[in-house]
Scaffold this active site. Structure first.
Site, PDB file in Angstrom:
ATOM      1  N   TYR A 210       0.824  -1.207   0.000  1.00 27.75           N
ATOM      2  CA  TYR A 210       0.000   0.000   0.000  1.00 27.75           C
ATOM      3  C   TYR A 210       0.862   1.261   0.000  1.00 27.75           C
ATOM      4  O   TYR A 210       2.022   1.263   0.418  1.00 27.75           O
ATOM      5  CB  TYR A 210      -0.907   0.029   1.235  1.00 27.75           C
ATOM      6  N   PHE A 220       2.089   9.908   3.056  1.00 33.84           N
ATOM      7  CA  PHE A 220       2.349   9.879   4.493  1.00 33.84           C
ATOM      8  C   PHE A 220       2.802   8.499   4.973  1.00 33.84           C
ATOM      9  O   PHE A 220       3.325   8.366   6.074  1.00 33.84           O
ATOM     10  CB  PHE A 220       1.128  10.341   5.296  1.00 33.84           C
ATOM     11  N   ASP A 221       2.588   7.454   4.164  1.00 30.89           N
ATOM     12  CA  ASP A 221       3.031   6.119   4.565  1.00 30.89           C
ATOM     13  C   ASP A 221       3.033   5.209   3.348  1.00 30.89           C
ATOM     14  O   ASP A 221       2.228   5.373   2.423  1.00 30.89           O
ATOM     15  CB  ASP A 221       2.110   5.544   5.645  1.00 30.89           C
ATOM     16  N   ILE A 244      -7.623   1.005  10.306  1.00 31.68           N
ATOM     17  CA  ILE A 244      -8.714   1.976  10.332  1.00 31.68           C
ATOM     18  C   ILE A 244      -9.970   1.357   9.701  1.00 31.68           C
ATOM     19  O   ILE A 244      -9.878   0.444   8.876  1.00 31.68           O
ATOM     20  CB  ILE A 244      -8.322   3.278   9.611  1.00 31.68           C
ATOM     21  N   TYR A 270      -8.949   8.584  10.655  1.00 34.91           N
ATOM     22  CA  TYR A 270      -8.506   8.977  11.997  1.00 34.91           C
ATOM     23  C   TYR A 270      -9.366  10.076  12.605  1.00 34.91           C
ATOM     24  O   TYR A 270      -9.050  10.570  13.688  1.00 34.91           O
ATOM     25  CB  TYR A 270      -7.042   9.423  11.944  1.00 34.91           C
ATOM     26  N   PHE A 287      -5.670   5.572  -0.647  1.00 35.41           N
ATOM     27  CA  PHE A 287      -4.661   4.523  -0.611  1.00 35.41           C
ATOM     28  C   PHE A 287      -4.644   3.773  -1.939  1.00 35.41           C
ATOM     29  O   PHE A 287      -5.698   3.422  -2.480  1.00 35.41           O
ATOM     30  CB  PHE A 287      -4.962   3.511   0.503  1.00 35.41           C
TER      31      PHE A 287
END
Length: 309
Positions: A210, A220-221, A244, A270, A287
């Site tokens: 991902y 961010f990730d 999540i 979040y 994502f």
């Protein structure tokens, strides 16, 4: 650390002032030995364990040779108060006991004994902290909210934010000429490559690659970028709250081998609780996901099974 070497001529006066401060000066002492002085006292409810509190705090250590700041929430939190559920005191003399004496609007000076802190398991203090001295905290309690009040506020915010998020997503899709599918929950997705076999189910174990971005395109990730420090396939059990909510639902739309985009409203990500500076509060997230494997969970080992009563 700021060290201050006191000139000989001033040392006597300094020690006198320190001793006077330790021996009184309007301070009260709890049964567990915490010294405190209420500087500003407002009427209101003091926090119970589990209540959400917001406060500013500055911690200092000083003796005849050292005056150093240990913690400053104003500097560390961009002048915003710290927010956390009030914990139960973990030992006699825990500073949480003093926090529970303060209502919203109160400010106080709180002193904890170095000797009391040193007695706690696993605590290591700097060598310069001397026995018999104290850590001094200046605290301003900003707000105290019960768990019920916090839940009501968050529910109201989430209900309002749901419409805001959907409009943000609709604008994004229109600007980028996208036509995603939508689930009843408000989750959007685009399947770029259809996988094979049955779709994943709650309780199964998914292994994925991902990359996560905010809607402005900032990553961010990612578990495919070595710069992120965890370039390995990510495995989790679907529907168990290990990820999540948008992921728990989204993976049940995909088959093994699927490549897809998930567009997740903040309430399924979040919400208003930002997990990092890279993800703003109430952020809508997207994502890119590739489903590598879908498996049944491993059977528990005999040691993990409950004993027969």
């Amino acid at each position: 650390m700021i060290k201050r070497i006191v000139p000989i001529a001033l040392l006597g006066a300094f020690l006198i002032s320190m001793n006077a401060c330790k021996s009184g000066g309007g301070f009260k002492t709890t049964e567990t030995g915490i010294e405190y002085k209420i500087i500003k006292d407002e009427k209101g409810q003091t926090p119970a364990i589990g209540d959400m509190v917001e406060l500013h705090m500055v911690a200092r250590y000083k003796d005849e040779n050292i005056d150093t700041s240990l913690f400053d929430s104003y500097k560390m939190n961009n002048n915003m108060p710290m927010q956390f559920p009030m914990p139960a005191p973990s030992f006699k003399g825990d500073i949480a006991e003093a926090f529970m004496l303060l209502s919203a609007g109160d400010s106080a000076i709180i002193r904890m004994s170095i000797d009391s802190v040193k007695k706690q398991p696993g605590v290591q203090l700097p060598d310069y902290m001397k026995s018999g001295q104290k850590i001094e905290y200046t605290v301003k309690m900003v707000s105290v909210k019960s768990q019920a009040a916090v839940k009501e506020e968050r529910d109201q915010h989430a209900a309002k934010q749901k419409g805001v998020d959907d409009q943000i997503l609709q604008d994004y899709f229109r600007q980028n000429n996208l036509q995603p599918s939508k689930t009843p929950s408000g989750l959007y997705y685009i399947i770029e490559k259809e996988g094979t076999g049955p779709t994943a189910k709650s309780g199964q174990v998914a292994t994925v690659n991902y990359t996560g971005r905010t809607l402005d395109g900032k990553v961010f990730d990612s578990n495919t970028d070595p710069a992120m420090g965890h370039a390995d396939p990510f495995t989790f059990e679907i529907g168990r709250g290990q990820v999540i909510p948008g992921w728990d639902e989204g993976l049940t739309l995909f088959k093994k081998g699927t490549k897809a985009k998930l567009f997740i409203p903040s309430g399924m990500a979040y919400a208003d609780q930002s997990p990092s500076p890279a993800i703003p509060a109430d952020a809508v997230l997207m994502f890119d996901i590739e489903v590598i494997a879908i498996n049944e969970p491993s059977a528990p080992s005999p040691q993990a099974q409950l004993p027969v009563q």
